[in-house]
Enzyme design. Structure first.
Site, PDB file in Angstrom:
ATOM      1  N   THR A  79      -8.113   4.762 -12.157  1.00  0.00           N
ATOM      2  CA  THR A  79      -7.377   6.062 -11.684  1.00  0.00           C
ATOM      3  C   THR A  79      -7.625   6.285 -10.295  1.00  0.00           C
ATOM      4  OG1 THR A  79      -9.435   7.333 -12.216  1.00  0.00           O
ATOM      5  CG2 THR A  79      -7.684   7.299 -13.969  1.00  0.00           C
ATOM      6  N   PRO A  80      -6.895   7.166  -9.646  1.00  0.00           N
ATOM      7  CA  PRO A  80      -7.031   7.249  -8.066  1.00  0.00           C
ATOM      8  C   PRO A  80      -8.263   7.939  -7.917  1.00  0.00           C
ATOM      9  CG  PRO A  80      -4.866   7.945  -8.868  1.00  0.00           C
ATOM     10  CD  PRO A  80      -5.622   7.636 -10.182  1.00  0.00           C
ATOM     11  N   PRO A  93      -4.567   4.711 -23.569  1.00  0.00           N
ATOM     12  CA  PRO A  93      -3.764   6.021 -23.334  1.00  0.00           C
ATOM     13  C   PRO A  93      -4.555   6.595 -22.046  1.00  0.00           C
ATOM     14  CG  PRO A  93      -5.377   6.280 -25.043  1.00  0.00           C
ATOM     15  CD  PRO A  93      -5.210   4.785 -24.814  1.00  0.00           C
ATOM     16  N   TYR A 124     -10.666  -7.070 -34.616  1.00  0.00           N
ATOM     17  CA  TYR A 124     -11.785  -6.258 -34.008  1.00  0.00           C
ATOM     18  C   TYR A 124     -13.057  -6.688 -34.803  1.00  0.00           C
ATOM     19  CZ  TYR A 124      -8.094  -3.212 -32.197  1.00  0.00           C
ATOM     20  OH  TYR A 124      -6.830  -2.641 -31.422  1.00  0.00           O
TER      21      TYR A 124
END
Length: 288
Positions: free
Chosen positions: A217-218, A212, A65
């Site tokens: 997403t739907p 996570p 990172y």
């Protein structure tokens, strides 16, 4: 960052990593923090400090990172570290001139140098949890884990973790050294590593799911959004609550550079899913 964390009670909201570091089950991923100079850096320092003030006791970073810049930022923001804070970093990936800009490198001498550099950047003599970012396919796994085991014996590493491994690789690594954590991709919609989670559960190994909160997403008519509406929560909060309910060894590390988003994520620890809602959400998983 180098001492035990006995202050969190035995509750479903805390987990003991390696039998030493007892951390709150929702941690924080620092990967998204801007590390350049100026106002953005000042804001990043403020987010890191607010995370700890808000009860975060597990922070995830890596050499990858910003090639150490993220570790340096965390040290700037948080050193000297609170006794109950565990910062975990990762090694095994180095900068390269190739098209991807990085390459595997888990040769024992290279791992030692990467750990030494990480200790300097984090301003500590011991990193509580050091994770192998990726297994180097060109180096025998026993040599990679053996090098980290030697560093642990020298007191420079508290515990050893792995990232993006299969159940078979986890079992092989455990034949060389004690493994305290696994950091694999896992969420409600992506359960490819279910066998690894089961192995971690059986052995009491912490599983730190990265990504996570699923990126895709739907839509608004989905079960996820319906459950969120019923609970007066956001969809990301429900996704985090599902992980906490899925297994006691799951320690989500959602990443953010936003104070508002940080607050939202941490509030998910207080969200409880009953059995009916959990079953509805379980049905949304993609086939493994």
């Amino acid at each position: 960052m180098t001492s035990r964390t006995p202050d969190l009670p035995e509750t479903p909201d805390a987990f003991s990593i390696g039998g030493e570091y007892r951390v709150a089950r929702i941690g924080w991923g620092a990967m998204r923090l801007p590390t350049g100079p100026g106002p953005d850096r000042d804001a990043a320092v403020a987010v890191a400090r607010r995370a700890v003030e808000s009860g975060v006791t597990l922070i995830d970073t890596a050499h990858l990172y910003g090639w150490g810049a993220n570790e340096e930022l965390l040290a700037e923001a948080l050193h000297p570290y609170p006794d109950n804070l565990l910062i975990t970093t990762k090694v095994g990936v180095v900068r390269s001139d190739g098209p991807e800009g990085w390459a595997y490198d888990a040769r024992p001498d290279s791992l030692r140098e990467q750990v030494e550099q990480g200790l300097r950047r984090l301003r500590t003599e011991r990193v509580g949890l050091l994770q192998l970012h990726r297994i180097d396919p060109e180096v025998p796994l026993a040599e990679q884990i053996g090098a980290l085991h030697e560093l642990r014996q020298e007191g420079k590493i508290g515990h050893i973790g792995l990232s993006e491994v299969t159940a078979a690789q986890l079992a092989e690594a455990r034949r060389t050294a004690e493994i305290a954590s696994v950091q694999n991709r896992y969420n409600l919609f992506d359960r490819e590593y279910e066998p690894v989670l089961e192995a971690c559960e059986a052995a009491g190994i912490a599983f730190l799911p990265w990504r996570p909160v699923a990126a895709a997403t739907p839509g608004p008519a989905s079960v996820l959004d319906a459950v969120a509406t019923e609970l007066g929560a956001t969809a990301p909060q429900v996704l985090l609550a599902w992980l906490l309910a899925r297994s006691p060894v799951l320690l989500p590390i959602p990443g953010t550079a936003s104070l508002a988003h940080l607050k939202e994520n941490l509030a998910a620890a207080d969200l409880r899913l009953d059995e009916s809602r959990r079953r509805r959400l379980d049905g949304m998983a993609r086939p493994v």
